[in-house]
Design a protein around this motif. Structure first.
Motif, short mmCIF file in Angstrom:
data_model
loop_
_atom_site.label_atom_id
_atom_site.label_comp_id
_atom_site.label_asym_id
_atom_site.label_seq_id
_atom_site.Cartn_x
_atom_site.Cartn_y
_atom_site.Cartn_z
N ARG A 155 59.18 47.45 11.27
CA ARG A 155 59.60 48.81 10.91
C ARG A 155 58.92 49.31 9.63
N LEU A 156 58.81 48.44 8.65
CA LEU A 156 58.35 48.89 7.33
C LEU A 156 56.83 48.85 7.17
N TYR A 157 56.16 47.97 7.89
CA TYR A 157 54.73 47.78 7.62
C TYR A 157 53.85 47.89 8.86
N LEU A 158 54.15 47.13 9.91
CA LEU A 158 53.23 47.03 11.03
C LEU A 158 53.13 48.33 11.82
N VAL A 159 54.25 48.94 12.13
CA VAL A 159 54.20 50.20 12.88
C VAL A 159 53.61 51.34 12.04
N PRO A 160 54.03 51.53 10.77
CA PRO A 160 53.41 52.60 9.98
C PRO A 160 51.90 52.45 9.82
N HIS A 161 51.39 51.24 9.70
CA HIS A 161 49.96 51.05 9.43
C HIS A 161 49.14 50.82 10.70
N LEU A 162 49.72 50.19 11.72
CA LEU A 162 48.94 49.81 12.90
C LEU A 162 49.49 50.37 14.20
N GLY A 163 50.61 51.05 14.13
CA GLY A 163 51.32 51.45 15.35
C GLY A 163 50.52 52.29 16.31
N GLN A 164 49.64 53.17 15.82
CA GLN A 164 48.91 54.09 16.69
C GLN A 164 47.61 53.50 17.23
N VAL A 165 47.23 52.32 16.78
CA VAL A 165 45.98 51.71 17.24
C VAL A 165 46.19 51.15 18.65
N PRO A 166 45.31 51.47 19.61
CA PRO A 166 45.42 50.84 20.94
C PRO A 166 45.37 49.32 20.81
N LEU A 167 46.23 48.63 21.53
CA LEU A 167 46.33 47.19 21.39
C LEU A 167 44.99 46.51 21.64
N GLN A 168 44.28 46.94 22.69
CA GLN A 168 43.01 46.30 23.01
C GLN A 168 41.90 46.68 22.04
N SER A 169 42.14 47.67 21.19
CA SER A 169 41.13 48.07 20.20
C SER A 169 41.41 47.51 18.82
N LEU A 170 42.53 46.78 18.67
CA LEU A 170 42.89 46.25 17.35
C LEU A 170 41.85 45.24 16.89
N ARG A 171 41.37 45.42 15.65
CA ARG A 171 40.38 44.52 15.08
C ARG A 171 40.89 44.01 13.73
N ASP A 172 40.22 42.96 13.23
CA ASP A 172 40.60 42.42 11.94
C ASP A 172 40.43 43.45 10.83
N THR A 173 39.51 44.41 11.00
CA THR A 173 39.32 45.45 9.98
C THR A 173 40.56 46.33 9.85
N HIS A 174 41.28 46.57 10.95
CA HIS A 174 42.52 47.34 10.86
C HIS A 174 43.56 46.60 10.02
N ILE A 175 43.64 45.28 10.20
CA ILE A 175 44.63 44.48 9.48
C ILE A 175 44.27 44.42 8.00
N VAL A 176 42.99 44.24 7.70
CA VAL A 176 42.55 44.23 6.31
C VAL A 176 42.87 45.56 5.64
N ALA A 177 42.66 46.66 6.36
CA ALA A 177 42.97 47.99 5.81
C ALA A 177 44.46 48.13 5.52
N MET A 178 45.31 47.53 6.36
CA MET A 178 46.76 47.58 6.11
C MET A 178 47.10 46.88 4.79
#
Length: 462
Positions: A155-178
């Motif tokens: 609720r507090l971190y993963l959805v606000p930062h990564l929630g809109q990213v398509p699951l199959q398009s998720l990359r390590d760069t998205h996580i680093v940006a979070m």
């Protein structure tokens, strides 16, 4: 035409305002194409979305050179060829191509090939936020603290930062940006706390920064969710598996030596976040507790003598303590045992009773004569409490209770209600085992207590 076709056209219009398209005479110059007019495109027949569905075509244009259009058309054909003779996979790949917007690159062939080989759907509209929501709801029965932690991270971190990213398009760069965004927010909170402006300080009241251990736990939650996505064949790899963070190891404990105490008294700074009392400090603390708050004296004595956690002491049951309250004079019993199998912990601030966390925590501890004497005195005192309360006394089955018979709450109170931490003896310590804060500075600190003159040297003592 299954192979597809390549064409050239422009946006010129005739006298009636209609586009000429491929009929424009400027497209040709002599017997060859005019390289300075129009653009190239291609079209490719796609299988219908359903057996009875209308025909579909992949059309893409805007290429400056014919070779570019041919290359992309052949790339699309190669993607469709990955399905082999499987019509369902071919339709999935066709859906993936049809969903590609103008100007976007077609899906990478190797990525689609890995999905097909692993049995993963070639196309999906599932986002990270949708997957996390479905994942946490179908995990089944979890410990309440684990469930609360997972849901808080989502609720507090993963959805606000990564929630809109398509699951199959998720990359390590998205996580680093979070994590970069989280660190930036932590810096803003710290800067606001140090601001001389009261309004700025008030703007971050209650806001918490994220430490290294919490960052590790957040990553563990994401890794678990994505590992399950790999297992369920939603993605072919876990991008969180290659993320490296600062260590979340606990700081090394240090001892409150005389020099360390002098440093703390002079500067107000602890040499380490975790500081351990010397035996004389523990004895001074117990002296103070015995004088100022006898209701918790026995509990703190047991915690300090045998290293119990607060939750373990609060959850200790009567039948877990094997001593006779008042042995006959002719039966000398100076020792006993204690079984640690239950604890009272909290979810948020709500207390819950559960088993100890690990097999190592489920243990039997010997009790020496000094400890047994204190516990017997406590049982006699508890019996007097029970007689005073009469029928109002609750039968909790717990060994340590408040004077009204109710269980102790193991955590500090946010509302000022009665808890273990509201004890006058507890407030100067405020830690799991009463041994990680500055040494007591009570009136009795000038002398060395007899309770802890030196460390114990045998397993059954004190």
């Amino acid at each position: 035409m299954r192979e597809g076709s390549v064409y050239k056209r422009c946006t010129c219009k005739d006298a009636d305002g209609r586009r000429l398209g491929a009929r424009c005479p400027k497209l040709r110059r002599g017997g060859s194409w005019n390289p300075h007019h129009g653009s190239w495109g291609y079209q490719l027949e796609l299988p219908p979305a359903t057996a009875a569905g209308p025909r579909r075509q992949l059309r893409r244009s805007g290429f400056a050179r014919r070779e570019e259009a041919v290359t992309e058309r052949d790339h699309a054909r190669a993607l469709l060829a990955l399905a082999g003779t499987d019509p369902w996979v071919r339709t999935e790949i066709a859906n993936l191509l049809a969903a590609t917007r103008p100007g976007q690159r077609l899906p990478d062939r190797d990525t689609v090939a890995r999905r097909v080989a692993a049995g993963i759907p070639a196309s999906t509209t599932l986002t990270v936020g949708q997957h996390l929501t479905e994942w946490i709801d179908k995990l089944g029965k979890l410990a309440e603290t684990t469930d609360r932690g997972y849901r808080g991270h989502i609720r507090l971190y993963l959805v606000p930062h990564l929630g809109q990213v398509p699951l199959q398009s998720l990359r390590d760069t998205h996580i680093v940006a979070m994590y970069t965004a989280i660190r930036r927010r932590d810096q803003q909170i710290l800067a606001a706390r140090a601001s001389p402006d009261p309004a700025v300080r008030a703007s971050v009241k209650g806001a918490r920064t994220m430490g290294a251990a919490t960052r590790q736990r957040l990553l563990a939650t994401l890794r678990k969710a994505l590992n399950d996505a790999v297992r369920d064949k939603l993605i072919d790899r876990n991008p969180a598996a290659i993320i490296e963070l600062d260590s979340g190891e606990r700081p090394k404990p240090r001892i409150w030596t005389p020099r360390a105490i002098q440093h703390w008294q002079r500067t107000g700074q602890r040499p380490s976040p975790v500081m351990v009392w010397l035996p004389e400090h523990a004895g001074q603390f117990l002296d103070y507790t015995e004088t100022h708050d006898i209701a918790v004296y026995a509990m703190f004595t047991l915690i300090l003598h045998r290293g119990l956690r607060r939750g373990e002491a609060c959850g200790l049951r009567d039948f877990d303590v094997d001593i006779l309250p008042d042995p006959p004079d002719d039966l000398r019993l100076d020792c006993g045992t204690m079984t640690i199998a239950q604890q009272i912990t909290t979810v948020g601030y709500r207390p819950i009773t559960k088993k100890v966390k690990s097999r190592a925590g489920d243990r039997i501890i010997p009790l020496g004569p000094a400890t047994v004497t204190v516990l017997r005195d406590y049982l006699r005192m508890r019996e007097r409490w029970r007689q005073v309360s009469g029928s109002a006394w609750p039968e909790t089955g717990l060994f340590f209770v408040r004077p009204d018979g109710q269980p102790w709450h193991p955590q500090p109170s946010p509302t000022g209600s009665s808890t273990l931490s509201e004890s006058p003896a507890f407030r100067p310590s405020g830690c799991t085992t009463c041994a990680t804060v500055p040494p007591p500075t009570y009136a009795t600190a000038a002398r060395t207590s007899k309770k802890f003159r030196k460390p114990s040297v045998t397993p059954a003592s004190p």
